[in-house]
Design an enzyme around this catalytic site. Structure first.
Site, mmCIF file in Angstrom:
data_model
loop_
_atom_site.group_PDB
_atom_site.id
_atom_site.type_symbol
_atom_site.label_atom_id
_atom_site.label_comp_id
_atom_site.label_asym_id
_atom_site.label_seq_id
_atom_site.Cartn_x
_atom_site.Cartn_y
_atom_site.Cartn_z
ATOM 1 C CB SER A 132 39.364 45.588 36.852
ATOM 2 O OG SER A 132 38.589 44.568 37.427
ATOM 3 C CD GLU A 134 37.186 42.021 41.742
ATOM 4 O OE1 GLU A 134 36.315 41.152 41.548
ATOM 5 O OE2 GLU A 134 37.520 42.394 42.882
ATOM 6 C CE1 TYR A 156 43.822 42.942 39.155
ATOM 7 C CE2 TYR A 156 41.516 43.391 39.661
ATOM 8 C CZ TYR A 156 42.523 43.181 38.734
ATOM 9 O OH TYR A 156 42.229 43.218 37.392
HETATM 10 P P1 NAP Z 1 46.698 37.572 32.771
HETATM 11 O O1 NAP Z 1 46.351 36.456 31.861
HETATM 12 O O2 NAP Z 1 46.973 37.289 34.203
HETATM 13 O O3 NAP Z 1 47.985 38.305 32.140
HETATM 14 C C1 NAP Z 1 48.728 39.245 32.876
HETATM 15 C C2 NAP Z 1 49.949 39.633 32.073
HETATM 16 O O4 NAP Z 1 50.707 40.593 32.831
HETATM 17 C C3 NAP Z 1 50.910 38.475 31.774
HETATM 18 O O5 NAP Z 1 51.450 38.653 30.479
HETATM 19 C C4 NAP Z 1 51.997 38.681 32.819
HETATM 20 O O6 NAP Z 1 53.251 38.138 32.451
HETATM 21 C C5 NAP Z 1 52.066 40.201 32.831
HETATM 22 N N1 NAP Z 1 52.738 40.743 34.004
HETATM 23 C C6 NAP Z 1 52.527 40.450 35.305
HETATM 24 N N2 NAP Z 1 53.354 41.174 36.087
HETATM 25 C C7 NAP Z 1 54.107 41.923 35.261
HETATM 26 C C8 NAP Z 1 55.170 42.845 35.456
HETATM 27 N N3 NAP Z 1 55.597 43.147 36.681
HETATM 28 N N4 NAP Z 1 55.726 43.431 34.384
HETATM 29 C C9 NAP Z 1 55.300 43.131 33.132
HETATM 30 N N5 NAP Z 1 54.312 42.258 32.874
HETATM 31 C C10 NAP Z 1 53.727 41.658 33.930
HETATM 32 O O7 NAP Z 1 45.591 38.711 32.733
HETATM 33 P P2 NAP Z 1 44.426 38.972 31.647
HETATM 34 O O8 NAP Z 1 43.221 38.233 32.065
HETATM 35 O O9 NAP Z 1 44.966 38.816 30.293
HETATM 36 O O10 NAP Z 1 44.116 40.514 31.926
HETATM 37 C C11 NAP Z 1 44.806 41.557 31.253
HETATM 38 C C12 NAP Z 1 44.657 42.848 32.048
HETATM 39 O O11 NAP Z 1 43.295 43.200 32.155
HETATM 40 C C13 NAP Z 1 45.182 42.787 33.475
HETATM 41 O O12 NAP Z 1 45.694 44.060 33.796
HETATM 42 C C14 NAP Z 1 43.943 42.506 34.300
HETATM 43 O O13 NAP Z 1 44.122 42.976 35.611
HETATM 44 C C15 NAP Z 1 42.924 43.307 33.522
HETATM 45 N N6 NAP Z 1 41.539 42.840 33.588
HETATM 46 C C16 NAP Z 1 41.245 41.547 33.298
HETATM 47 C C17 NAP Z 1 39.928 41.121 33.297
HETATM 48 C C18 NAP Z 1 39.551 39.703 32.971
HETATM 49 O O14 NAP Z 1 38.415 39.320 33.272
HETATM 50 N N7 NAP Z 1 40.426 38.932 32.338
HETATM 51 C C19 NAP Z 1 38.910 42.051 33.596
HETATM 52 C C20 NAP Z 1 39.259 43.359 33.862
HETATM 53 C C21 NAP Z 1 40.567 43.767 33.837
HETATM 54 P P3 NAP Z 1 53.628 36.593 32.779
HETATM 55 O O15 NAP Z 1 53.046 35.787 31.632
HETATM 56 O O16 NAP Z 1 55.115 36.623 32.785
HETATM 57 O O17 NAP Z 1 53.011 36.257 34.096
HETATM 58 O O1 G4F Z 2 37.690 33.860 38.559
HETATM 59 P P1 G4F Z 2 37.961 34.770 39.694
HETATM 60 O O2 G4F Z 2 39.232 34.560 40.431
HETATM 61 O O3 G4F Z 2 37.847 36.254 39.116
HETATM 62 P P2 G4F Z 2 37.615 37.676 39.820
HETATM 63 O O4 G4F Z 2 38.013 37.672 41.244
HETATM 64 O O5 G4F Z 2 36.226 38.087 39.507
HETATM 65 O O6 G4F Z 2 38.670 38.590 39.042
HETATM 66 C C1 G4F Z 2 38.798 38.516 37.628
HETATM 67 O O7 G4F Z 2 37.912 39.436 37.034
HETATM 68 C C2 G4F Z 2 38.186 40.815 37.329
HETATM 69 C C3 G4F Z 2 37.120 41.660 36.614
HETATM 70 O O8 G4F Z 2 35.985 41.766 37.430
HETATM 71 C C4 G4F Z 2 39.574 41.149 36.840
HETATM 72 F F1 G4F Z 2 39.835 42.455 37.067
HETATM 73 C C5 G4F Z 2 40.596 40.265 37.545
HETATM 74 O O9 G4F Z 2 41.895 40.541 37.014
HETATM 75 C C6 G4F Z 2 40.252 38.810 37.273
HETATM 76 O O10 G4F Z 2 40.451 38.556 35.891
HETATM 77 O O11 G4F Z 2 36.772 34.686 40.746
HETATM 78 C C7 G4F Z 2 35.425 34.878 40.366
HETATM 79 C C8 G4F Z 2 34.518 34.518 41.535
HETATM 80 C C9 G4F Z 2 34.920 35.180 42.859
HETATM 81 O O12 G4F Z 2 33.760 35.658 43.491
HETATM 82 C C10 G4F Z 2 35.521 34.047 43.675
HETATM 83 O O13 G4F Z 2 35.369 34.190 45.086
HETATM 84 O O14 G4F Z 2 34.629 33.110 41.768
HETATM 85 C C11 G4F Z 2 34.727 32.873 43.158
HETATM 86 N N1 G4F Z 2 35.362 31.572 43.375
HETATM 87 C C12 G4F Z 2 34.762 30.499 43.959
HETATM 88 N N2 G4F Z 2 35.623 29.489 44.035
HETATM 89 C C13 G4F Z 2 36.618 31.242 43.056
HETATM 90 C C14 G4F Z 2 36.790 29.918 43.473
HETATM 91 N N3 G4F Z 2 37.617 31.939 42.442
HETATM 92 C C15 G4F Z 2 38.794 31.298 42.223
HETATM 93 N N4 G4F Z 2 39.787 31.967 41.577
HETATM 94 N N5 G4F Z 2 39.002 30.000 42.647
HETATM 95 C C16 G4F Z 2 38.028 29.271 43.275
HETATM 96 O O15 G4F Z 2 38.244 28.109 43.643
#
Ligand code: NAP
Ligand code: G4F
Length: 338
Positions: A132, A134, A156
């Site tokens: 990520s 992050e 995280y």
């Molecule tokens: P998400 O929607 O939160 O999906 C997470 C998945 O992980 C869900 O299927 C969840 O299952 C499963 N999970 C959680 N805990 C688990 C466990 N202990 N054992 C097995 N499965 C488990 O996340 P996403 O946005 O699709 O992201 C996919 C991956 O990319 C994650 O690793 C995230 O950290 C990473 N990532 C995401 C972003 C982004 O912007 N979306 C960016 C960079 C990296 P349940 O449905 O049962 O909760």
């Molecule tokens: O949508 P967020 O919670 O995403 P964040 O923290 O960037 O993390 C996501 O992206 C990562 C990749 O860079 C992934 F690795 C991670 O798994 C996840 O998918 O927050 C985005 C921004 C933050 O700066 C947060 O402080 O939005 C700001 N924010 C402002 N108000 C909020 C809120 N975030 C959330 N969740 N809820 C609020 O009410």
């Protein structure tokens, strides 16, 4: 030859799009699903196939923290590719649950790599680790690329840094095909509703339909490099088809504030966000990542990958989708008998 893939996190946003993509490409897809007392398969219900009809998609109960069962499963199904997407993926929640977050992300990745190492003695398996942006945290350079040092700012991100390095370590130590995708934020109409973009589009739709009055948010000034999840799962697949294992940034190369996103979404619904958005400090984080901006040139050059959906299109797709949901909710509400 039909390829065989295992996806952890198949019920999540990315897992569901990746499963669709691999099925379209003719893969046999296996997904790891956590057992819970209610169904968690909403995002993949439309591609679910009956187990009695030789399905191309098979689901298996399991948990990333249960390494023994994971190894048993990997040895049984012998995947050609493993996509490790499972995680406690919410950054704010990781401050409340740091140990569980490390267990799912850090130990979870290690369990996947160990299972793959065992299978690798018999046949080659390629591993994708969902790293990520992050991990860049309090960024050391702008924009961030594959050589930018990590400076994590949350439990995280610390866990993801651990998983990143173990992936590289297994590549170097055992010669395994293990690659990291360092993905910047990617969103969609399937994004979890507590991530900021979806929280905004869901609320704006409900406000438009007169079902909600205010939207409470935290830091509006944080900047993120936001793309569309469908584009990013194509990038994951390309990373595992590359000639050699490596680490790649996937990003759009453009950054915008949370405020910009809210402004655009409300504008698309002919509203002014300032009339509805209020700040609630409960959504602030103990440490914030102020600015993420990715440089995806390596992925473009070596994988031919680009993020094709821009910020405005992303906001439009999510806003239109969530307005439709709000309309259905409003309609259903009208007919609830008292
Ligand atoms: P998400 O929607 O939160 O999906 C997470 C998945 O992980 C869900 O299927 C969840 O299952 C499963 N999970 C959680 N805990 C688990 C466990 N202990 N054992 C097995 N499965 C488990 O996340 P996403 O946005 O699709 O992201 C996919 C991956 O990319 C994650 O690793 C995230 O950290 C990473 N990532 C995401 C972003 C982004 O912007 N979306 C960016 C960079 C990296 P349940 O449905 O049962 O909760
Ligand atoms: O949508 P967020 O919670 O995403 P964040 O923290 O960037 O993390 C996501 O992206 C990562 C990749 O860079 C992934 F690795 C991670 O798994 C996840 O998918 O927050 C985005 C921004 C933050 O700066 C947060 O402080 O939005 C700001 N924010 C402002 N108000 C909020 C809120 N975030 C959330 N969740 N809820 C609020 O009410």
């Amino acid at each position: 030859m039909t390829k065989n893939a295992l996806i952890t996190g198949i019920t999540g946003q990315d897992g569901s799009y990746l499963a669709e993509l691999l099925l379209q490409k003719g893969y046999q897809v296996h997904g790891l699903v956590r057992r819970s007392s209610t169904f968690s398969t909403e995002r993949i219900d439309h591609i679910y196939q009956d187990v009695h009809e030789h399905p191309k998609l098979l689901l298996h109960y399991g948990d990333l923290t249960d390494g023994q069962a994971l190894s048993n499963l990997v040895l049984e199904i012998e995947p050609d590719e493993i996509y490790n997407l499972g995680a406690q993926s919410h950054v704010r929640v990781s401050f409340d649950q740091p140990i569980y977050t490390l267990q799912t992300i850090g130990v979870g990745a290690l369990n996947v790599l160990e299972a793959a190492r065992l299978l690798n003695k018999k046949k080659e398996v390629r591993v994708y680790q969902a790293s990520s942006s992050e991990m860049y945290g309090d960024v050391m350079a702008v924009p961030q690329n594959e050589t930018t040092p990590f400076n994590p700012q949350s439990p995280y991100a610390c866990a993801k840094v651990y998983a990143f390095h173990q992936t590289v370590n297994y590549r170097r130590s055992y010669g395994m095909f293990a690659s990291n995708g360092i993905l910047f934020n990617h969103e969609s109409e399937r994004r979890g509703e507590t991530f900021v973009t979806r929280k905004i589009t869901r609320a704006a739709g409900r406000i438009k339909m007169g079902m909600q009055e205010k939207l409470y948010l935290g830091n509006l000034d944080a900047k993120r490099d936001w793309g569309y999840a469908k584009d990013y799962v194509e990038g994951m697949w390309r990373i595992l088809q590359h000639s050699a294992p490596d680490d790649f940034v996937l990003a759009t190369g453009r950054t915008e504030t949370v405020r910009d996103f809210a402004k655009l979404v409300f504008q698309q619904l002919d509203m002014n966000y300032e009339d509805y958005v209020e700040i609630d400090p409960r959504y602030f984080r103990p440490a914030e990542v102020d600015l993420l901006l990715g440089d995806p040139s390596k992925a473009k050059e070596k994988l031919g990958w680009v993020a094709s959906t821009n910020f405005e299109e992303l906001a439009r797709i999510m806003t239109e989708h969530d307005l439709e949901i709000a309309k259905r909710e409003a309609h259903a509400k009208r007919f609830v008998p008292h």
